[in-house]
Motif scaffolding. Structure first.
Motif, PDB file in Angstrom:
ATOM      1  N   GLY A   1       0.902  -1.206   0.113  1.00  0.00           N
ATOM      2  CA  GLY A   1       0.111   0.259   0.072  1.00  0.00           C
ATOM      3  C   GLY A   1       0.760   1.143  -0.106  1.00  0.00           C
ATOM      4  O   GLY A   1       0.740   2.235   0.758  1.00  0.00           O
ATOM      5  N   SER A   2       1.688   1.416  -0.944  1.00  0.00           N
ATOM      6  CA  SER A   2       2.720   2.619  -0.800  1.00  0.00           C
ATOM      7  C   SER A   2       2.630   3.415  -2.146  1.00  0.00           C
ATOM      8  O   SER A   2       3.496   4.213  -2.260  1.00  0.00           O
ATOM      9  CB  SER A   2       4.299   2.110  -0.838  1.00  0.00           C
TER      10      SER A   2
ATOM     11  N   GLY B   1       2.246   4.657   3.664  1.00  0.00           N
ATOM     12  CA  GLY B   1       3.089   3.879   2.800  1.00  0.00           C
ATOM     13  C   GLY B   1       4.049   4.520   1.924  1.00  0.00           C
ATOM     14  O   GLY B   1       5.229   4.359   1.782  1.00  0.00           O
TER      15      GLY B   1
ATOM     16  N   ASP C   1      -3.888  -6.963  -4.686  1.00  0.00           N
ATOM     17  CA  ASP C   1      -4.417  -6.964  -3.658  1.00  0.00           C
ATOM     18  C   ASP C   1      -3.828  -7.824  -2.426  1.00  0.00           C
ATOM     19  O   ASP C   1      -3.680  -8.984  -2.719  1.00  0.00           O
ATOM     20  CB  ASP C   1      -5.900  -7.362  -3.736  1.00  0.00           C
TER      21      ASP C   1
ATOM     22  N   VAL D   1      -7.944  -1.656   4.410  1.00  0.00           N
ATOM     23  CA  VAL D   1      -9.183  -0.872   4.027  1.00  0.00           C
ATOM     24  C   VAL D   1      -9.956  -0.785   5.358  1.00  0.00           C
ATOM     25  O   VAL D   1      -9.746  -1.351   6.356  1.00  0.00           O
ATOM     26  CB  VAL D   1      -9.876  -1.761   3.052  1.00  0.00           C
TER      27      VAL D   1
ATOM     28  N   GLY E   1      -2.211   7.757  15.238  1.00  0.00           N
ATOM     29  CA  GLY E   1      -3.618   8.127  15.503  1.00  0.00           C
ATOM     30  C   GLY E   1      -4.218   8.794  14.300  1.00  0.00           C
ATOM     31  O   GLY E   1      -4.035   8.265  13.337  1.00  0.00           O
TER      32      GLY E   1
ATOM     33  N   PRO F   1      -4.841  11.025   1.826  1.00  0.00           N
ATOM     34  CA  PRO F   1      -5.986  10.709   1.145  1.00  0.00           C
ATOM     35  C   PRO F   1      -7.023  10.047   1.711  1.00  0.00           C
ATOM     36  O   PRO F   1      -8.361  10.152   1.727  1.00  0.00           O
ATOM     37  CB  PRO F   1      -5.548   9.951  -0.322  1.00  0.00           C
ATOM     38  N   TRP F   2      -6.776   9.110   2.794  1.00  0.00           N
ATOM     39  CA  TRP F   2      -7.634   8.299   3.175  1.00  0.00           C
ATOM     40  C   TRP F   2      -8.845   9.284   4.307  1.00  0.00           C
ATOM     41  O   TRP F   2      -9.864   9.305   4.112  1.00  0.00           O
ATOM     42  CB  TRP F   2      -7.151   7.136   4.056  1.00  0.00           C
TER      43      TRP F   2
HETATM   44  N1  LIG Z   1      -4.921   8.113   7.803  1.00  0.00           N
HETATM   45  C1  LIG Z   1      -4.827   7.882   9.005  1.00  0.00           C
HETATM   46  O1  LIG Z   1      -5.468   8.673  10.082  1.00  0.00           O
HETATM   47  C2  LIG Z   1      -4.380   6.402   9.455  1.00  0.00           C
HETATM   48  C3  LIG Z   1      -4.644   6.404  11.040  1.00  0.00           C
HETATM   49  C4  LIG Z   1      -4.381   4.982  11.476  1.00  0.00           C
HETATM   50  C5  LIG Z   1      -3.914   4.028  10.832  1.00  0.00           C
HETATM   51  N2  LIG Z   1      -3.829   4.195   9.463  1.00  0.00           N
HETATM   52  C6  LIG Z   1      -3.255   3.137   8.694  1.00  0.00           C
HETATM   53  O2  LIG Z   1      -2.257   3.642   7.947  1.00  0.00           O
HETATM   54  C7  LIG Z   1      -2.112   2.679   6.764  1.00  0.00           C
HETATM   55  C8  LIG Z   1      -1.937   3.651   5.528  1.00  0.00           C
HETATM   56  O3  LIG Z   1      -3.239   4.454   5.531  1.00  0.00           O
HETATM   57  P1  LIG Z   1      -3.361   5.793   4.603  1.00  0.00           P
HETATM   58  O4  LIG Z   1      -4.131   6.758   5.355  1.00  0.00           O
HETATM   59  O5  LIG Z   1      -1.943   6.129   4.321  1.00  0.00           O
HETATM   60  O6  LIG Z   1      -4.297   5.400   3.282  1.00  0.00           O
HETATM   61  P2  LIG Z   1      -4.191   5.887   1.721  1.00  0.00           P
HETATM   62  O7  LIG Z   1      -3.345   7.225   1.735  1.00  0.00           O
HETATM   63  O8  LIG Z   1      -5.633   5.741   1.507  1.00  0.00           O
HETATM   64  O9  LIG Z   1      -3.135   4.885   1.351  1.00  0.00           O
HETATM   65  C9  LIG Z   1      -3.756   3.518   1.151  1.00  0.00           C
HETATM   66  C10 LIG Z   1      -2.676   2.685   0.522  1.00  0.00           C
HETATM   67  O10 LIG Z   1      -3.147   1.060   0.580  1.00  0.00           O
HETATM   68  C11 LIG Z   1      -3.426   0.596  -0.690  1.00  0.00           C
HETATM   69  N3  LIG Z   1      -4.211  -0.616  -0.487  1.00  0.00           N
HETATM   70  C12 LIG Z   1      -5.579  -0.417  -0.172  1.00  0.00           C
HETATM   71  N4  LIG Z   1      -5.925  -1.539  -0.172  1.00  0.00           N
HETATM   72  C13 LIG Z   1      -5.087  -2.499  -0.685  1.00  0.00           C
HETATM   73  C14 LIG Z   1      -5.016  -3.927  -0.711  1.00  0.00           C
HETATM   74  N5  LIG Z   1      -6.046  -4.535  -0.479  1.00  0.00           N
HETATM   75  N6  LIG Z   1      -3.993  -4.333  -1.444  1.00  0.00           N
HETATM   76  C15 LIG Z   1      -2.799  -3.648  -1.367  1.00  0.00           C
HETATM   77  N7  LIG Z   1      -2.927  -2.325  -1.265  1.00  0.00           N
HETATM   78  C16 LIG Z   1      -3.993  -1.953  -0.743  1.00  0.00           C
HETATM   79  C17 LIG Z   1      -3.783   1.938  -1.588  1.00  0.00           C
HETATM   80  O11 LIG Z   1      -3.747   1.486  -2.915  1.00  0.00           O
HETATM   81  P3  LIG Z   1      -4.941   1.473  -3.862  1.00  0.00           P
HETATM   82  O12 LIG Z   1      -5.355   3.064  -3.933  1.00  0.00           O
HETATM   83  O13 LIG Z   1      -4.469   0.996  -5.213  1.00  0.00           O
HETATM   84  O14 LIG Z   1      -5.998   0.612  -3.132  1.00  0.00           O
HETATM   85  C18 LIG Z   1      -2.864   2.912  -1.049  1.00  0.00           C
HETATM   86  O15 LIG Z   1      -1.550   2.735  -1.747  1.00  0.00           O
HETATM   87  C19 LIG Z   1      -3.562   1.716   6.654  1.00  0.00           C
HETATM   88  O16 LIG Z   1      -2.929   0.392   7.478  1.00  0.00           O
HETATM   89  C20 LIG Z   1      -4.153   2.586   7.693  1.00  0.00           C
HETATM   90  O17 LIG Z   1      -5.052   1.694   8.435  1.00  0.00           O
HETATM   91  C21 LIG Z   1      -4.494   5.563   8.937  1.00  0.00           C
END
Ligand SMILES: NC(=O)c1ccc[n+]([C@@H]2O[C@H](COP(=O)([O-])OP(=O)(O)OC[C@H]3O[C@@H](n4cnc5c(N)ncnc54)[C@H](OP(=O)(O)O)[C@@H]3O)[C@@H](O)[C@H]2O)c1
Length: 263
Positions: free
Chosen positions: A31-32, A37, A78, A108, A203, A208-209
């Protein structure tokens, strides 16, 4: 006279600082293609690691990052698909003949608010646990044979404050992150070959999430002792710290600006 307010820690740019030397090491970051990532992949590349970039659907963004990093390649897939874990490890092995580290970052959630217990379906559980728990396990399982023979093999799971406190974007998501924290301890105990397994639990992070979560961000900024949400680079800081902590295993490091202290 204007008082010296000291260094501006909230806006310090650490993104170019290596902090660990990973020269020649090969690291998979799931997920980079965006967010945390991507920031971790960039940071590890500045420490001279070679990176296997991955995403499920964002092919252009993933390929672009791999091109930019130079010593990197991109694998679409995936992580809940067992073929993806094999493809990720094969990419490292075929291109560089080794694997030193794995960042399990891909995850997700379900589009159901945490409190909406009636709204959670079996499909939500299957998808969220399938990616976040089973997918994380499958990539770890596939990576372990190479990590065990590395001089300093490690796995780093990106979990969440949602797995530790009663918060998060959905109930299956929060439960999945608690499960990955426990998976972290079990793998640390049983991985063998001196492979260190740790987790970083962010936290709220501006990615983008969480792009549209303005009210949540305002709430976190008001409540958290450090008075802001995290940047992806804040999480990368913690990741390189724990990767460099060579006598640490089985631990989850909460990186939440102190939010967990007041929830
Ligand atoms: N943002 C927050 O506030 C927050 C807080 C706590 C923990 N986290 C954790 O941090 C991590 C990254 O989150 P983020 O906020 O950086 O999200 P993000 O910007 O939406 O990035 C998610 C990444 O994961 C990939 N991905 C999603 N589903 C996948 C799958 N099934 N297989 C392979 N790749 C997949 C996406 O690629 P595609 O677009 O191609 O799917 C994208 O590269 C996650 O584990 C999330 O739970 C985030």
């Amino acid at each position: 006279m204007v008082a010296d307010s000291g260094p501006d820690l909230a806006h310090a740019d650490h993104s170019k600082e290596p902090a660990v030397d990973l020269t020649g090491h090969v690291v998979i970051v799931t997920g980079s293609s965006s967010g945390i990532g991507e920031a971790v992949a960039r940071r590890l590349a500045t420490a001279d690691a070679r990176i296997v970039v991955n995403s499920a659907r964002s092919v252009q963004a993933g390929e672009r990052l791999a091109n930019e990093l130079g010593e990197a390649c991109y694998v679409q897939g995936d992580i809940s698909d067992p073929g993806t874990s094999r493809a990720l490890v094969d990419a490292a092995q075929d291109r560089w003949g080794r694997l030193d580290g794995l960042v399990n970052n891909a995850a997700v959630t379900a589009d159901v608010p945490l409190a909406d217990i009636d709204g959670v379906t079996v499909d939500h559980w299957n998808r969220v646990l399938g990616v976040n728990v089973v997918g994380t396990f499958l990539v770890s399982q596939a990576a372990l044979p190479l990590l065990r023979v590395a001089e300093d093999g490690w796995i780093l799971n990106i979990t969440s404050i949602a797995g530790i406190r009663q918060t998060g974007s959905s109930l299956p998501y929060a439960v999945s992150k608690a499960a990955v924290d426990h998976l972290t301890t079990l793998l640390a105990k049983h991985a063998g070959g001196r492979v260190r397994v740790n987790a970083v639990a962010p936290g709220l992070v501006a990615t983008p999430w969480t792009e549209t979560w303005d009210r949540v961000k305002e709430g976190v900024t008001a409540m958290a002792p450090l008075e802001r949400v995290a940047t992806p680079d804040d999480i990368a800081d913690a990741c390189v710290g724990i990767i460099g902590a060579r006598y640490t295993t089985g631990q989850t490091l909460l990186v939440d600006g102190g939010l967990g202290l007041v929830l």
